[in-house]
Design a protein around this motif. Sequence first.
Motif, mmCIF file in Angstrom:
data_model
loop_
_atom_site.group_PDB
_atom_site.id
_atom_site.type_symbol
_atom_site.label_atom_id
_atom_site.label_comp_id
_atom_site.label_asym_id
_atom_site.label_seq_id
_atom_site.Cartn_x
_atom_site.Cartn_y
_atom_site.Cartn_z
ATOM 1 N N ARG A 287 0.834 -1.208 0.000
ATOM 2 C CA ARG A 287 0.000 0.000 0.000
ATOM 3 C C ARG A 287 0.868 1.258 0.000
ATOM 4 N N LEU A 288 1.915 1.254 0.813
ATOM 5 C CA LEU A 288 2.822 2.402 0.884
ATOM 6 C C LEU A 288 3.549 2.608 -0.448
ATOM 7 N N ALA A 289 3.967 1.516 -1.080
ATOM 8 C CA ALA A 289 4.647 1.612 -2.375
ATOM 9 C C ALA A 289 3.709 2.201 -3.428
ATOM 10 N N ARG A 290 2.451 1.797 -3.408
ATOM 11 C CA ARG A 290 1.478 2.365 -4.349
ATOM 12 C C ARG A 290 1.307 3.865 -4.127
ATOM 13 N N SER A 291 1.280 4.270 -2.879
ATOM 14 C CA SER A 291 1.136 5.694 -2.573
ATOM 15 C C SER A 291 2.358 6.480 -3.030
ATOM 16 N N VAL A 292 3.529 5.922 -2.828
ATOM 17 C CA VAL A 292 4.753 6.593 -3.269
ATOM 18 C C VAL A 292 4.760 6.699 -4.793
ATOM 19 N N LEU A 293 4.369 5.630 -5.480
ATOM 20 C CA LEU A 293 4.302 5.683 -6.943
ATOM 21 C C LEU A 293 3.279 6.705 -7.417
ATOM 22 N N ALA A 294 2.143 6.799 -6.731
ATOM 23 C CA ALA A 294 1.139 7.810 -7.089
ATOM 24 C C ALA A 294 1.708 9.207 -6.874
ATOM 25 N N GLY A 295 2.438 9.405 -5.781
ATOM 26 C CA GLY A 295 3.072 10.699 -5.528
ATOM 27 C C GLY A 295 4.097 11.050 -6.596
ATOM 28 N N ILE A 296 4.884 10.067 -7.004
ATOM 29 C CA ILE A 296 5.869 10.301 -8.060
ATOM 30 C C ILE A 296 5.173 10.651 -9.370
ATOM 31 N N ALA A 297 4.070 9.970 -9.661
ATOM 32 C CA ALA A 297 3.315 10.260 -10.887
ATOM 33 C C ALA A 297 2.770 11.692 -10.864
ATOM 34 N N ILE A 298 2.297 12.139 -9.711
ATOM 35 C CA ILE A 298 1.794 13.505 -9.588
ATOM 36 C C ILE A 298 2.925 14.508 -9.816
ATOM 37 N N VAL A 299 4.082 14.235 -9.229
ATOM 38 C CA VAL A 299 5.235 15.131 -9.405
ATOM 39 C C VAL A 299 5.651 15.179 -10.871
#
Length: 122
Positions: A19-31
């Motif tokens: 779950r944390l990895a998915r959130s980090v990937l979503a954050g990277i995608a937003i950036v």
Amino acid sequence: MQLERRHEPLLPFSAFVVRLARSVLAGIAIVLGALAIGVVGYHWTGHLGWLDSLYNASMILGGMGPVDDRGLGIPAAEKWFASAYALFAGMALLVVVGVMFAPLFHRFLHHFHLVEDEREQA
């Protein structure tokens, strides 16, 4: 993302890491999306090269500010874009922090509520 409810058990650590990895990937995608908006905007409005556009967009998105060294020859369209992009970048930062830290914050609160519920039952 479906999060466990108050009376459900704590998510196993391996599932939490996913779950944390998915959130980090979503954050990277937003950036990356916000950076792409800045690069294209600087390229079109300021007639900058792609590398200079990336440099300016990165500096604003990172909170450092614009880095143009062209003196007073900055087009008005670029100034308008830079102003709007700086405000957008500030909001994007808040969204990214929220997306990336939501699983950690939720796990902390969920664990806190489980401990509290155990104390009330004792």
